[in-house]
Motif scaffolding. Structure first.
Motif, short mmCIF file in Angstrom:
data_model
loop_
_atom_site.label_atom_id
_atom_site.label_comp_id
_atom_site.label_asym_id
_atom_site.label_seq_id
_atom_site.Cartn_x
_atom_site.Cartn_y
_atom_site.Cartn_z
N ILE A 91 -10.91 -15.92 -10.64
CA ILE A 91 -11.09 -14.48 -10.51
C ILE A 91 -9.72 -13.81 -10.59
CG2 ILE A 91 -11.79 -12.63 -8.95
CD1 ILE A 91 -13.86 -14.48 -7.78
N GLU A 92 -9.58 -12.88 -11.52
CA GLU A 92 -8.34 -12.11 -11.65
C GLU A 92 -8.57 -10.73 -11.04
OE1 GLU A 92 -7.80 -12.33 -15.87
OE2 GLU A 92 -6.54 -14.11 -15.71
N LEU A 93 -7.71 -10.34 -10.11
CA LEU A 93 -7.89 -9.09 -9.37
C LEU A 93 -7.12 -7.94 -10.01
CD1 LEU A 93 -7.64 -10.38 -5.68
CD2 LEU A 93 -9.61 -10.34 -7.23
N THR A 94 -7.51 -6.73 -9.61
CA THR A 94 -6.86 -5.52 -10.09
C THR A 94 -5.57 -5.21 -9.34
OG1 THR A 94 -8.12 -4.18 -8.52
CG2 THR A 94 -9.08 -4.49 -10.71
N LEU A 95 -5.29 -5.94 -8.27
CA LEU A 95 -4.14 -5.65 -7.43
C LEU A 95 -2.83 -5.72 -8.20
CD1 LEU A 95 -5.09 -7.61 -4.17
CD2 LEU A 95 -5.30 -5.16 -4.59
N ASN A 96 -1.91 -4.84 -7.83
CA ASN A 96 -0.56 -4.81 -8.37
C ASN A 96 0.35 -5.51 -7.36
OD1 ASN A 96 2.20 -3.75 -8.60
ND2 ASN A 96 1.39 -2.38 -10.16
N ALA A 97 0.94 -6.63 -7.76
CA ALA A 97 1.72 -7.45 -6.82
C ALA A 97 2.87 -6.65 -6.20
CB ALA A 97 2.25 -8.68 -7.53
N LYS A 98 3.53 -5.81 -6.98
CA LYS A 98 4.65 -5.02 -6.45
C LYS A 98 4.16 -3.99 -5.44
CE LYS A 98 7.68 -5.47 -10.48
NZ LYS A 98 8.39 -4.74 -11.58
N VAL A 115 -14.74 11.28 -8.91
CA VAL A 115 -14.47 10.12 -8.07
C VAL A 115 -14.99 8.87 -8.78
CG1 VAL A 115 -14.84 9.01 -5.83
CG2 VAL A 115 -14.65 11.51 -5.98
N MET A 116 -14.11 7.92 -9.02
CA MET A 116 -14.51 6.68 -9.69
C MET A 116 -14.87 5.61 -8.66
SD MET A 116 -14.13 8.00 -12.61
CE MET A 116 -14.55 6.63 -13.68
N THR A 117 -15.83 4.78 -8.98
CA THR A 117 -16.24 3.70 -8.08
C THR A 117 -15.12 2.67 -7.96
OG1 THR A 117 -18.55 3.98 -8.74
CG2 THR A 117 -17.97 1.92 -7.65
N PRO A 118 -14.64 2.40 -6.76
CA PRO A 118 -13.54 1.43 -6.61
C PRO A 118 -14.00 0.00 -6.88
CG PRO A 118 -14.31 2.14 -4.46
CD PRO A 118 -15.05 2.98 -5.47
N TYR A 119 -13.09 -0.80 -7.42
CA TYR A 119 -13.42 -2.21 -7.68
C TYR A 119 -12.16 -3.05 -7.58
CZ TYR A 119 -11.67 -1.37 -12.44
OH TYR A 119 -10.89 -1.05 -13.54
N LEU A 120 -12.33 -4.34 -7.30
CA LEU A 120 -11.23 -5.24 -7.01
C LEU A 120 -11.10 -6.38 -8.04
CD1 LEU A 120 -9.02 -5.77 -4.87
CD2 LEU A 120 -10.73 -7.00 -3.53
N ILE A 121 -12.21 -6.70 -8.72
CA ILE A 121 -12.19 -7.81 -9.69
C ILE A 121 -12.01 -7.27 -11.09
CG2 ILE A 121 -13.51 -9.69 -10.71
CD1 ILE A 121 -14.79 -10.19 -8.02
N ASP A 122 -10.95 -7.73 -11.77
CA ASP A 122 -10.67 -7.27 -13.12
C ASP A 122 -11.36 -8.13 -14.17
OD1 ASP A 122 -9.16 -5.52 -14.96
OD2 ASP A 122 -8.14 -7.38 -15.51
N SER A 123 -11.34 -9.46 -13.99
CA SER A 123 -11.99 -10.35 -14.96
C SER A 123 -12.31 -11.68 -14.30
CB SER A 123 -11.10 -10.57 -16.19
OG SER A 123 -9.90 -11.23 -15.84
N VAL A 124 -13.20 -12.43 -14.94
CA VAL A 124 -13.62 -13.74 -14.45
C VAL A 124 -13.53 -14.72 -15.61
CG1 VAL A 124 -15.47 -15.11 -13.41
CG2 VAL A 124 -15.18 -12.69 -12.76
N ARG A 125 -12.88 -15.87 -15.37
CA ARG A 125 -12.75 -16.91 -16.40
C ARG A 125 -13.29 -18.24 -15.89
NH1 ARG A 125 -7.91 -18.33 -17.00
NH2 ARG A 125 -6.84 -17.01 -15.48
N LEU A 164 -11.16 -21.62 -19.19
CA LEU A 164 -10.46 -20.38 -19.53
C LEU A 164 -11.26 -19.47 -20.45
CD1 LEU A 164 -6.79 -21.68 -20.00
CD2 LEU A 164 -7.94 -20.89 -17.94
N ASP A 165 -12.56 -19.77 -20.59
CA ASP A 165 -13.43 -18.85 -21.33
C ASP A 165 -13.67 -17.62 -20.47
OD1 ASP A 165 -13.71 -20.67 -23.44
OD2 ASP A 165 -15.39 -21.68 -22.43
N THR A 166 -13.68 -16.45 -21.09
CA THR A 166 -13.91 -15.21 -20.35
C THR A 166 -15.39 -15.05 -20.04
OG1 THR A 166 -12.00 -14.14 -21.37
CG2 THR A 166 -13.65 -12.71 -20.36
N ILE A 167 -15.73 -15.05 -18.76
CA ILE A 167 -17.11 -14.84 -18.32
C ILE A 167 -17.41 -13.34 -18.29
CG2 ILE A 167 -18.81 -15.24 -16.50
CD1 ILE A 167 -17.81 -17.78 -17.94
N SER A 168 -16.47 -12.58 -17.76
CA SER A 168 -16.59 -11.12 -17.77
C SER A 168 -15.20 -10.53 -17.85
CB SER A 168 -17.33 -10.61 -16.53
OG SER A 168 -16.61 -10.91 -15.36
N GLY A 169 -15.02 -9.56 -18.77
CA GLY A 169 -13.73 -8.93 -18.95
C GLY A 169 -13.57 -7.73 -18.03
#
Length: 486
Positions: free
Chosen positions: A135-142, A360-370, A374-379
């Motif tokens: 799971i790749e998240l939307t979070l910005n590490a910095k 107002v946009m719906t907040p979300y935390l998951i950016d993509s799933v592989r 390494l096949d993309t399940i959802s972008g």
């Protein structure tokens, strides 16, 4: 066949039938619920013997499984320690049920999701052990690091959003904890860590950004009150004149609503809506609350997301404005007190909605799933509009007012050189005898918003003054905005 033999035959047939029915119920009806029981250690051992998917931020694993030479085969590890603990949660054989994203996205991480069905069939045919998805998240590490460091030893929370999409860029809650001892295969270590965490009086296991005991928003809620007044036509723009006496006489009660400095907000007990927000004039917004009434306040808050149950996929506790408010309660609610309760995520959504032209946009935390291959399940998901909270014109007026708060009012410590910042301070009274909570909501750049932030510092305010929100919370928001913009 004589009667005794016939009776024994019937009894044996009934026993076989009962056995078949029991086996069918266990395997077909109860299999899923039994498999999900936290006390079912066989299921846990089976899960532990499978490589669990990683959780990733900016290309770095914040949760991963590494092979070990014991009965569990894989050890869950959290390389960043406490930094992402409230987001990832933990996966522990001792505790059983996972926490945080380890729980909310367990089907993906374990490989049991319906979206991974084809992968499981392929694994079955090839004899390969099924592995979970990454799971790749939307979070910005910095931004996450900046929020964590700026919040420091204080209790509270920080949330940052991309106002254009709803992507969550930072989510920090203090106090935090180290999830690594909880996932240890040394059962004594894991049990001790869980006992410490579960009995912690500061509730380090609670993600204050989205749940726990919700906070009164204090003066940050005045932005919602201003939005309601503008949308209702009670005021026309930021230059509209509003009452601003030193004390507002409330009906139905002997208790009145004073300004923090016990002074009028302008000459002849009048001020402009702009100046009222800049100096956080209680009587001006209490007066608007009286004229609007509780239901209009509640309806406007609902357009920003108050009352909605969201899953990001972590479950977010709904924020609330009480129903059936009488006149004094409406006045108190208009300044973010009485029984108004909210999460930092919700107040970040308020700021983000204004920044995004009222949407107002719906907040979300998951950016993509592989998958493990390494096949993309959802972008990256398409942004989803939650609501049109206010008109574009109202959003622009509110932006002008919030820029005034930072440039000329109580939010000066959020100023960023060369960048127009919009913001609002807040001081929220809560338990008698304790200092108020310090709040700040903001977005930047004000003319092309890329980040919206909400900060709450528990007991970080100063009674009778906006100085807490401006002095304590505003610099934290500034640090996060700078991390994103740089």
């Amino acid at each position: 066949m004589n009667a005794p033999i016939r009776r024994i035959s019937v009894l044996i047939a009934l026993l076989f039938t009962a056995l078949l029915v029991s086996a069918t119920v266990l395997q077909a009806v109860q299999a899923r619920s039994l498999g999900q029981m936290t006390a079912n250690k066989r299921t846990l051992l089976d899960d532990y013997s499978r490589e669990r998917g990683a959780i990733v931020v900016d290309g770095q694993n914040i949760a991963e499984s590494v092979p070990v030479d014991d009965q569990y085969q894989w050890l869950r590890r959290y390389p960043q320690g406490p930094l992402y603990s409230q987001v990832t949660g933990f996966y522990s054989y001792v505790v059983g049920a996972p926490y945080g994203l380890e729980h909310a996205s367990n089907d993906l991480l374990s490989g049991d999701s319906d979206s991974l069905f084809v992968n499981r069939v392929t694994d079955l045919l090839t004899g390969r052990r099924t592995a979970g998805a990454t799971i790749e998240l939307t979070l910005n590490a910095k931004a996450q690091k900046a929020a964590d460091e700026a919040l420091g030893d204080s209790r509270g929370a920080v949330v940052a959003l991309d106002p254009r999409t709803g992507a969550i860029l930072a989510m920090v809650s203090h106090p935090e904890y180290d999830p690594n001892p909880l996932s240890s295969h040394n059962l004594g270590t894991a049990s001790s860590a869980w006992k410490t965490l579960s009995t912690d009086p500061d509730r380090a296991y609670t993600n204050r950004a989205i749940g726990g005991n919700l906070y009164p928003p204090g003066s940050t809620f005045k932005v919602v009150t201003a939005a309601a007044a503008l949308e209702d036509g009670l005021v026309q723009d930021e230059n509209s004149s509003v009452p601003g006496p030193a004390t507002l006489d409330l009906p139905l009660t002997d208790t009145n609503l004073p300004n923090e400095n016990r002074q009028a907000c302008g000459p002849d007990d009048r001020t402009t809506l702009l100046r009222a927000l800049e100096i956080s004039c209680n009587t001006a917004f209490g007066s608007l609350g009286l004229e609007l009434g509780g239901e209009k306040l509640r309806a406007q808050a609902a357009k920003f997301g108050f009352g909605d149950t969201l899953n990001v996929p972590l479950r977010v506790t709904p924020s609330s404005v009480p129903a059936d408010l009488n006149a004094p309660q409406a006045a108190q609610s208009a300044i973010g007190q009485y029984d108004v309760r909210t999460t930092p995520l919700q107040m970040a959504m308020v700021a983000a909605g204004i920044a995004n032209g009222g949407r107002v946009m719906t907040p979300y935390l998951i950016d993509s799933v592989r998958s493990a291959d390494l096949d993309t399940i959802s972008g990256s998901p398409q942004p989803v509009e939650l609501s049109q909270a206010v008109s574009e014109r109202t959003a622009q007026i509110l932006t002008t007012m919030m820029v005034g708060v930072v440039e000329n009012g109580s939010g000066a410590r959020a100023q960023i050189s060369g960048v127009a910042v919009a913001g609002k301070t807040g001081t929220a009274q809560h338990d008698p005898g304790k200092p108020p909570h310090a709040w700040f909501i903001s977005f930047a750049p004000a003319d092309d918003p890329k980040v919206a932030v909400a900060v709450v510092v528990e007991d970080g305010g100063v009674t009778g003054s906006e100085v807490g929100g401006g002095r304590v919370a505003a610099p934290i928001a500034k640090a996060v905005m700078e991390a994103v913009l740089q």
